[in-house]
Design a protein around this motif. Sequence first.
Motif, PDB file in Angstrom:
ATOM      1  N   GLY A   1     -17.355  43.827 -85.644  1.00  0.00           N
ATOM      2  CA  GLY A   1     -18.337  44.104 -84.452  1.00  0.00           C
ATOM      3  C   GLY A   1     -19.656  43.603 -84.843  1.00  0.00           C
ATOM      4  N   ASN A   2     -19.984  43.234 -86.120  1.00  0.00           N
ATOM      5  CA  ASN A   2     -21.374  42.806 -86.363  1.00  0.00           C
ATOM      6  C   ASN A   2     -22.543  43.835 -85.878  1.00  0.00           C
ATOM      7  N   ALA A   3     -22.059  45.196 -86.429  1.00  0.00           N
ATOM      8  CA  ALA A   3     -23.002  46.251 -85.805  1.00  0.00           C
ATOM      9  C   ALA A   3     -24.112  46.294 -86.609  1.00  0.00           C
ATOM     10  N   GLU A   4     -24.221  46.108 -88.028  1.00  0.00           N
ATOM     11  CA  GLU A   4     -25.294  45.905 -88.929  1.00  0.00           C
ATOM     12  C   GLU A   4     -26.058  45.105 -88.490  1.00  0.00           C
ATOM     13  N   GLN A   5     -25.781  43.790 -88.152  1.00  0.00           N
ATOM     14  CA  GLN A   5     -26.785  42.744 -88.008  1.00  0.00           C
ATOM     15  C   GLN A   5     -27.336  43.105 -86.425  1.00  0.00           C
ATOM     16  N   THR A   6     -26.324  43.422 -85.370  1.00  0.00           N
ATOM     17  CA  THR A   6     -27.220  43.712 -84.264  1.00  0.00           C
ATOM     18  C   THR A   6     -28.012  44.976 -84.369  1.00  0.00           C
ATOM     19  N   LEU A   7     -27.803  46.090 -85.253  1.00  0.00           N
ATOM     20  CA  LEU A   7     -28.975  47.107 -85.273  1.00  0.00           C
ATOM     21  C   LEU A   7     -30.254  46.520 -85.994  1.00  0.00           C
ATOM     22  N   ASP A   8     -30.046  45.760 -86.966  1.00  0.00           N
ATOM     23  CA  ASP A   8     -30.868  45.184 -87.396  1.00  0.00           C
ATOM     24  C   ASP A   8     -32.030  44.392 -86.582  1.00  0.00           C
TER      25      ASP A   8
ATOM     26  N   SER B   1     -24.938  60.284 -61.383  1.00  0.00           N
ATOM     27  CA  SER B   1     -25.612  58.863 -61.748  1.00  0.00           C
ATOM     28  C   SER B   1     -25.096  58.603 -63.094  1.00  0.00           C
ATOM     29  N   HIS B   2     -24.981  57.015 -62.914  1.00  0.00           N
ATOM     30  CA  HIS B   2     -24.417  56.348 -64.255  1.00  0.00           C
ATOM     31  C   HIS B   2     -25.116  54.915 -64.090  1.00  0.00           C
ATOM     32  N   LYS B   3     -24.538  54.178 -65.089  1.00  0.00           N
ATOM     33  CA  LYS B   3     -24.846  52.714 -65.161  1.00  0.00           C
ATOM     34  C   LYS B   3     -23.642  51.966 -65.674  1.00  0.00           C
ATOM     35  N   TYR B   4     -23.240  51.096 -64.661  1.00  0.00           N
ATOM     36  CA  TYR B   4     -22.050  50.440 -64.903  1.00  0.00           C
ATOM     37  C   TYR B   4     -22.003  48.908 -64.663  1.00  0.00           C
ATOM     38  N   GLU B   5     -21.666  48.268 -65.777  1.00  0.00           N
ATOM     39  CA  GLU B   5     -21.688  46.599 -65.562  1.00  0.00           C
ATOM     40  C   GLU B   5     -20.433  46.124 -65.875  1.00  0.00           C
ATOM     41  N   GLU B   6     -20.487  44.910 -65.404  1.00  0.00           N
ATOM     42  CA  GLU B   6     -19.221  43.831 -65.620  1.00  0.00           C
ATOM     43  C   GLU B   6     -19.471  42.654 -66.112  1.00  0.00           C
ATOM     44  N   TYR B   7     -18.814  42.063 -66.931  1.00  0.00           N
ATOM     45  CA  TYR B   7     -19.335  40.756 -67.529  1.00  0.00           C
ATOM     46  C   TYR B   7     -17.788  39.909 -67.631  1.00  0.00           C
ATOM     47  N   SER B   8     -17.808  38.642 -67.802  1.00  0.00           N
ATOM     48  CA  SER B   8     -16.643  37.957 -67.961  1.00  0.00           C
ATOM     49  C   SER B   8     -16.303  38.414 -69.601  1.00  0.00           C
ATOM     50  N   GLY B   9     -14.878  38.401 -69.731  1.00  0.00           N
ATOM     51  CA  GLY B   9     -14.675  38.893 -71.050  1.00  0.00           C
ATOM     52  C   GLY B   9     -13.212  39.646 -71.095  1.00  0.00           C
ATOM     53  N   GLU B  10     -12.782  39.691 -72.229  1.00  0.00           N
ATOM     54  CA  GLU B  10     -11.382  40.409 -72.462  1.00  0.00           C
ATOM     55  C   GLU B  10     -11.452  41.512 -73.308  1.00  0.00           C
ATOM     56  N   HIS B  11     -10.058  41.723 -73.787  1.00  0.00           N
ATOM     57  CA  HIS B  11     -10.527  42.919 -74.644  1.00  0.00           C
ATOM     58  C   HIS B  11     -10.235  42.699 -76.100  1.00  0.00           C
ATOM     59  N   THR B  12     -11.629  42.179 -76.520  1.00  0.00           N
ATOM     60  CA  THR B  12     -11.515  41.491 -77.686  1.00  0.00           C
ATOM     61  C   THR B  12     -12.903  41.743 -78.474  1.00  0.00           C
ATOM     62  N   TRP B  13     -12.981  41.449 -79.800  1.00  0.00           N
ATOM     63  CA  TRP B  13     -14.029  41.920 -80.513  1.00  0.00           C
ATOM     64  C   TRP B  13     -15.226  40.817 -80.332  1.00  0.00           C
ATOM     65  N   ASP B  14     -15.117  39.706 -79.794  1.00  0.00           N
ATOM     66  CA  ASP B  14     -16.161  38.840 -79.289  1.00  0.00           C
ATOM     67  C   ASP B  14     -16.512  39.676 -78.080  1.00  0.00           C
TER      68      ASP B  14
ATOM     69  N   TRP C   1     -16.870  42.824 -77.407  1.00  0.00           N
ATOM     70  CA  TRP C   1     -17.585  44.204 -77.771  1.00  0.00           C
ATOM     71  C   TRP C   1     -18.754  43.814 -78.632  1.00  0.00           C
ATOM     72  N   SER C   2     -18.794  42.617 -79.454  1.00  0.00           N
ATOM     73  CA  SER C   2     -19.789  42.232 -80.332  1.00  0.00           C
ATOM     74  C   SER C   2     -21.113  41.795 -79.278  1.00  0.00           C
ATOM     75  N   GLU C   3     -20.681  41.179 -78.334  1.00  0.00           N
ATOM     76  CA  GLU C   3     -21.849  40.450 -77.544  1.00  0.00           C
ATOM     77  C   GLU C   3     -22.357  41.512 -76.591  1.00  0.00           C
ATOM     78  N   HIS C   4     -21.556  42.600 -76.100  1.00  0.00           N
ATOM     79  CA  HIS C   4     -22.205  43.655 -75.417  1.00  0.00           C
ATOM     80  C   HIS C   4     -22.405  44.815 -76.012  1.00  0.00           C
ATOM     81  N   LEU C   5     -22.327  45.135 -77.230  1.00  0.00           N
ATOM     82  CA  LEU C   5     -22.783  46.316 -77.881  1.00  0.00           C
ATOM     83  C   LEU C   5     -24.232  46.426 -77.425  1.00  0.00           C
ATOM     84  N   PRO C   6     -24.979  45.456 -77.660  1.00  0.00           N
ATOM     85  CA  PRO C   6     -26.707  45.614 -77.479  1.00  0.00           C
ATOM     86  C   PRO C   6     -26.993  46.220 -75.998  1.00  0.00           C
ATOM     87  N   ASP C   7     -25.984  46.008 -74.897  1.00  0.00           N
ATOM     88  CA  ASP C   7     -26.240  46.348 -73.609  1.00  0.00           C
ATOM     89  C   ASP C   7     -25.948  48.063 -73.948  1.00  0.00           C
TER      90      ASP C   7
END
Length: 265
Positions: free
Chosen positions: A54-61, A231-244, A246-252
């Motif tokens: 998930g590239n979590a370390e790089q995203t956090l850095d 109260s909540h925040k919900y967002e939709e993006y194009s994409g499937e159930h993949t690591w690509d 989750w890696s892209e949208h972890l920053p959100d």
Amino acid sequence: MTVRPHPFFSGALYARKLCFVYLPDGYEREERDYPVIYLLHGMFGSEAHWLLKGNAEQTLDRMMAAGSLRRCIVVMPSDGGYGTGTFYMNWYDGSGRFEDYFIYDLVEDIDKQFRTRKEPGGRAVCGLSMGGFGAFSLALRHPQLFGAAASLSGALTSTAAIAARYARSDISRMIGPLHGPYAGEYDLQALASRRLKEEGRPALYFNCGTGDELHGMNAAYREHLESIGYSHKYEEYSGEHTWDYWSEHLPDALGFLESYFASCD
């Protein structure tokens, strides 16, 4: 920034467990407490998957260097390591007390071994798929610990959704009779309704890909929160159930948690 393996003992599971802990730049030099984010994996996963896939370390850095996420501690734990996935629950049939492991062993040990903020305003939980369920379940069941929860492509189930799609033996082992009181304690729609009138209810964020097999479940959860006025925040993006995805949208998700931390300053 440093990622270190952190072993600890779980009395709930009577087992030695391991998590990975991300420490921000300056942690060793500064004598102050840091907010904590728990980052949960999905089914068939492990405590290493956010780092390996998930590239979590790089995203956090990157986010901390840019100032879009404050310096914080990020803990990447196992779900307890039983079967294909525990859903971070205490199982009805007694197979394991995986929620107790998380709440009373993991969180307690992290707070003891690291300089953490220990109030809900300094602690959040985020996860993908099964971990999305875990994040919402843990926060809604323990708002005294977690002030915010975020989910990516989460299995945001209700008892009705389980009955319609997942009434198989392993689910029954987790929650017992689908319409029994134990199952109701882990129904995310019921939990949100229960917390609605409380001032300290967790802040909730979730997103899901429009091509994801769990998209309908996420849309239904959004509709429920809207119908009860949570109260909540919900967002939709194009994409499937993949690591690509989750890696892209972890920053959100992390960006939402940063906004929550900022609101508590």
